[in-house]
Design a protein around this motif. Structure first.
Motif, PDB file in Angstrom:
ATOM      1  N   VAL A 224       0.834  -1.180   0.063  1.00  0.00           N
ATOM      2  CA  VAL A 224      -0.115   0.046   0.016  1.00  0.00           C
ATOM      3  C   VAL A 224       1.038   1.227  -0.155  1.00  0.00           C
ATOM      4  N   ALA A 225       0.440   2.494  -0.685  1.00  0.00           N
ATOM      5  CA  ALA A 225       1.220   3.500  -0.701  1.00  0.00           C
ATOM      6  C   ALA A 225       1.301   4.368   0.631  1.00  0.00           C
ATOM      7  N   GLY A 226       1.418   3.813   1.548  1.00  0.00           N
ATOM      8  CA  GLY A 226       1.530   4.468   2.983  1.00  0.00           C
ATOM      9  C   GLY A 226       0.496   4.027   3.911  1.00  0.00           C
ATOM     10  N   ILE A 227       0.586   4.828   5.019  1.00  0.00           N
ATOM     11  CA  ILE A 227      -0.628   4.364   5.997  1.00  0.00           C
ATOM     12  C   ILE A 227      -1.806   5.265   5.985  1.00  0.00           C
ATOM     13  N   TYR A 228      -2.747   4.860   5.744  1.00  0.00           N
ATOM     14  CA  TYR A 228      -4.381   5.197   5.693  1.00  0.00           C
ATOM     15  C   TYR A 228      -5.102   5.394   6.532  1.00  0.00           C
ATOM     16  N   THR A 229      -6.012   6.214   6.529  1.00  0.00           N
ATOM     17  CA  THR A 229      -6.969   6.592   7.625  1.00  0.00           C
ATOM     18  C   THR A 229      -7.683   5.370   8.234  1.00  0.00           C
ATOM     19  N   THR A 230      -7.590   4.312   7.230  1.00  0.00           N
ATOM     20  CA  THR A 230      -7.963   3.137   7.605  1.00  0.00           C
ATOM     21  C   THR A 230      -7.651   2.109   6.989  1.00  0.00           C
ATOM     22  N   ASP A 231      -7.722   0.516   7.222  1.00  0.00           N
ATOM     23  CA  ASP A 231      -7.323  -0.172   6.288  1.00  0.00           C
ATOM     24  C   ASP A 231      -8.038  -0.132   4.968  1.00  0.00           C
ATOM     25  N   PRO A 232      -7.371   0.311   3.639  1.00  0.00           N
ATOM     26  CA  PRO A 232      -7.978   0.430   2.433  1.00  0.00           C
ATOM     27  C   PRO A 232      -8.516  -0.723   1.986  1.00  0.00           C
ATOM     28  N   ARG A 233      -8.256  -1.849   2.611  1.00  0.00           N
ATOM     29  CA  ARG A 233      -9.002  -3.172   1.893  1.00  0.00           C
ATOM     30  C   ARG A 233     -10.291  -3.267   2.724  1.00  0.00           C
ATOM     31  N   VAL A 234     -10.412  -2.533   3.868  1.00  0.00           N
ATOM     32  CA  VAL A 234     -11.950  -2.674   4.331  1.00  0.00           C
ATOM     33  C   VAL A 234     -12.669  -1.202   3.802  1.00  0.00           C
ATOM     34  N   ASN A 272      14.907   8.572  17.267  1.00  0.00           N
ATOM     35  CA  ASN A 272      14.523   9.586  16.431  1.00  0.00           C
ATOM     36  C   ASN A 272      14.873   9.343  14.898  1.00  0.00           C
ATOM     37  N   ILE A 273      14.404   8.023  14.182  1.00  0.00           N
ATOM     38  CA  ILE A 273      14.627   7.735  12.844  1.00  0.00           C
ATOM     39  C   ILE A 273      13.442   8.003  12.287  1.00  0.00           C
ATOM     40  N   PRO A 274      13.183   8.775  11.240  1.00  0.00           N
ATOM     41  CA  PRO A 274      12.088   8.743  10.258  1.00  0.00           C
ATOM     42  C   PRO A 274      11.879   7.443   9.816  1.00  0.00           C
ATOM     43  N   VAL A 275      10.270   7.000   9.691  1.00  0.00           N
ATOM     44  CA  VAL A 275      10.097   5.714   8.877  1.00  0.00           C
ATOM     45  C   VAL A 275       9.128   6.134   7.898  1.00  0.00           C
ATOM     46  N   TYR A 276       9.557   5.747   6.858  1.00  0.00           N
ATOM     47  CA  TYR A 276       8.577   5.963   5.477  1.00  0.00           C
ATOM     48  C   TYR A 276       7.924   4.618   5.186  1.00  0.00           C
ATOM     49  N   VAL A 277       6.646   4.877   4.618  1.00  0.00           N
ATOM     50  CA  VAL A 277       5.873   3.676   4.162  1.00  0.00           C
ATOM     51  C   VAL A 277       5.310   4.028   2.803  1.00  0.00           C
ATOM     52  N   GLY A 278       5.712   3.178   1.989  1.00  0.00           N
ATOM     53  CA  GLY A 278       5.381   3.135   0.579  1.00  0.00           C
ATOM     54  C   GLY A 278       5.042   2.099  -0.270  1.00  0.00           C
ATOM     55  N   PRO A 283       6.178   2.841  -6.261  1.00  0.00           N
ATOM     56  CA  PRO A 283       6.925   4.053  -5.486  1.00  0.00           C
ATOM     57  C   PRO A 283       6.591   5.304  -6.024  1.00  0.00           C
ATOM     58  N   GLN A 284       6.279   5.592  -7.136  1.00  0.00           N
ATOM     59  CA  GLN A 284       5.796   7.110  -7.511  1.00  0.00           C
ATOM     60  C   GLN A 284       4.705   7.636  -6.933  1.00  0.00           C
ATOM     61  N   ASP A 285       3.986   6.701  -6.431  1.00  0.00           N
ATOM     62  CA  ASP A 285       2.538   7.129  -5.646  1.00  0.00           C
ATOM     63  C   ASP A 285       2.858   8.081  -4.344  1.00  0.00           C
ATOM     64  N   GLY A 286       4.043   7.852  -3.958  1.00  0.00           N
ATOM     65  CA  GLY A 286       4.565   8.449  -2.611  1.00  0.00           C
ATOM     66  C   GLY A 286       3.962   7.678  -1.390  1.00  0.00           C
ATOM     67  N   GLY A 287       4.074   8.350  -0.242  1.00  0.00           N
ATOM     68  CA  GLY A 287       3.825   7.329   0.758  1.00  0.00           C
ATOM     69  C   GLY A 287       3.613   8.262   2.157  1.00  0.00           C
ATOM     70  N   THR A 288       3.907   7.723   3.340  1.00  0.00           N
ATOM     71  CA  THR A 288       3.671   8.272   4.425  1.00  0.00           C
ATOM     72  C   THR A 288       5.080   8.445   5.248  1.00  0.00           C
ATOM     73  N   TRP A 289       5.164   9.443   5.846  1.00  0.00           N
ATOM     74  CA  TRP A 289       6.561   9.816   6.769  1.00  0.00           C
ATOM     75  C   TRP A 289       6.041   9.782   7.928  1.00  0.00           C
ATOM     76  N   VAL A 290       6.559   8.976   8.845  1.00  0.00           N
ATOM     77  CA  VAL A 290       6.246   9.054  10.261  1.00  0.00           C
ATOM     78  C   VAL A 290       7.504   9.569  11.035  1.00  0.00           C
ATOM     79  N   THR A 291       7.182  10.620  11.786  1.00  0.00           N
ATOM     80  CA  THR A 291       8.293  11.444  12.274  1.00  0.00           C
ATOM     81  C   THR A 291       7.996  11.828  13.674  1.00  0.00           C
ATOM     82  N   ARG A 292       8.811  12.343  14.373  1.00  0.00           N
ATOM     83  CA  ARG A 292       8.434  12.876  15.936  1.00  0.00           C
ATOM     84  C   ARG A 292       7.214  13.744  15.949  1.00  0.00           C
ATOM     85  N   ASP A 293       7.502  15.007  15.596  1.00  0.00           N
ATOM     86  CA  ASP A 293       6.543  15.879  15.584  1.00  0.00           C
ATOM     87  C   ASP A 293       5.983  16.587  14.529  1.00  0.00           C
TER      88      ASP A 293
END
Ligand code: ADP
Ligand code: ASP
Ligand code: MG
Length: 451
Positions: A224-234, A272-278, A283-293
């Motif tokens: 999936v191209a990132g973390i979504y507001t809920t499971d995109p399968r549901v 404090n290591i950013p996590v990217y989910v894509g 990969p061209q669709d972009g994704g989610t950056w999880v960071t501290r603040d």
């Protein structure tokens, strides 16, 4: 090494040859990615877990054929499989003999040894996929790196030993400019036995490796191209969240958003290591950056769903005006290494759900006969299954006005078995009957995220 990235590819990303080639291209497109952590090809770990539980000869043969089929499909697509085939054959042979042993007498140590073979195979094959794209890479047995305790099925890493191992075997490779391919999910205990970090644990492995290498980020490539507001399968209308905080992602993972293993955020937060989910497919669709603040921090962030929950209702008249009853119950649960998830209490009873998050790699039941009989000595025990936990994740939910009204008017036609609200400022949990869970998620998503 602040210019270094750790990339992790999940099961579907290494499920077949085309998917592996897509991963190889992502790796080679980014010169910072010097270490790659892989899961087993999709389906393999489930098959190995079944084999590890022990089964009759017919079933065993059928499962072994299926394991071989998945790997053969990839081998057959290689331009030249001759360099890797002998090693895969050796691993398939080893799976066969360990499965036979498991059918005679299974054990947690044997289970971990057996299921580690999935990651061993995918990483060997991936080296050849890279080679065919003219990329030289070094295969590393991650068990020489990740030291753990002996809690098979959900082993805890030993950070100090792992760091020492890294200085000896991983850092020199990276310093030498090599591209390292290694396994997620597995480690080794003090006695040299293979361990696993729990199902879905490759995300955790990647974050641990990023931490010991002081990497600049962890890139989790999935389906999936990132973390979504809920499971995109549901809920197909779910929206991608572009940036979110460690705390929000940790809540989502804990409450069932399978896209990240719950432990992944531990090393990320610590260091404090950013996590990217894509998406490895797009990969061209972009994704989610999880960071501290990151900002903003909306009141409603996401909805998570955790299926297959067990509710224990413990009742005893002795609880009335008594002290120490909860302590006794928690003592018994702790003795059985069970952590309580959500809880509500009344004058004479306690209702609690059991935390299966990051549960052991083998599918052993949390509620042993021994545990139930110990609890029955102090109270009446009722066990309910067929339940699911819906968690609304957000920020300052406890002080936002009108939250409860919006939720309950949306869900007025559904039966909610238990609610946990107020303990955390970041979530509201509702235990529901599994047959209604998807509808509840859809209804809440529509009300809170689709306007
Ligand atoms: P991998 O094999 O790459 O580790 P997983 O199957 O473990 O992948 O995790 C990806 C899956 O997580 C997606 O296919 C999706 O169905 C599920 N998922 C659950 N909740 C979410 C969410 N909030 N956002 C994105 N994916 C989610
Ligand atoms: N292969 C393991 C599993 O299926 C680990 C992972 O995929 O993260 O659980
Ligand atoms: Mg996963």
């Amino acid at each position: 090494m602040r210019n270094l990235s750790v990339a992790k590819f999940g099961g579907t990303s290494v499920a077949n040859h085309a998917a592996m080639v897509a991963c190889a291209k992502i790796v080679t497109a980014d010169p910072n990615t010097r270490i790659v952590v892989l899961s087993a090809s999709a389906g393999i770990t489930n098959l190995l877990v079944e084999l590890a539980a022990g089964c009759d000869e017919g079933k065993r043969e059928q499962l072994l054929v299926e394991v071989r089929r998945i790997q053969e499909n990839i081998l057959n697509e290689l331009a030249d499989a001759s360099l890797v085939r002998p090693e895969i054959e050796r691993l398939l042979e080893s799976i066969k003999s360990l499965s036979e042993a498991a059918s005679l007498a299974t054990s947690p140590a044997l289970t971990d040894e057996l299921i580690s073979h999935g990651e061993m195979m995918s990483t060997r094959i991936f080296i050849q996929v890279l080679r065919e794209l003219n990329v030289q890479a070094t295969w590393l047995d991650v068990r020489n790196l990740i030291a753990t305790n002996s809690n098979f099925g959900k082993a805890a890493p030993d950070d100090e030993k792992t760091l020492k191992n890294s200085r000896l075997i991983l850092k020199p490779l990276i310093d030498h400019g090599e591209l390292v391919i290694t396994q997620g999910f597995i480690g080794r205990d003090e006695k040299g036995r293979t361990t696993t970090l729990g199902r879905g644990g490759s995300d955790y492995s990647a974050a641990l490796i990023a931490e010991i290498l002081e990497a600049k980020d962890v890139l989790i490539w999935t389906d999936v191209a990132g973390i979504y507001t809920t499971d995109p399968r549901v809920v197909p209308q779910a929206r991608r969240i572009d940036t979110m905080s460690f705390a929000e992602a940790a809540e989502m993972a804990t409450f069932g958003a399978k896209v990240l293993h719950p432990a992944t955020l531990l090393p990320a937060v610590r260091s404090n290591i950013p996590v990217y989910v894509g998406s490895s497919k797009a990969p061209q669709d972009g994704g989610t950056w999880v960071t501290r603040d990151p900002q903003p921090r909306p009141t409603f962030r996401a909805i998570a769903l955790r299926r297959d929950q067990t509710l224990l209702t413990l009742s005893s008249l002795n609880m009335l005006h008594a002290q120490g009853f909860l302590a006794k119950v928690f003592g018994i649960l702790a003795q059985h290494k069970i952590s309580v998830d959500t809880i509500t209490t009344s004058e004479v009873s306690i209702a609690l759900t059991l935390d299966k998050t990051g549960s052991t790699s083998s599918a052993t039941d949390l509620l042993s006969r021994d545990l139930l009989s110990q609890l029955s000595e102090i109270c009446t025990v009722k066990v309910d299954t067929g339940l699911s936990l819906v968690a609304l994740i957000g920020n300052d939910l406890h002080i936002a006005s009108g939250v409860a009204k919006r939720i309950f008017s949306t869900l007025e036609n559904y039966n909610i078995r238990m609610i946990s609200y107020g303990a955390s400022t970041n979530n509201i949990c509702m235990l529901t009957y599994s047959e209604h869970a998807d509808d509840i998620v859809r209804a809440l998503h529509k009300e809170l995220f689709e306007n």
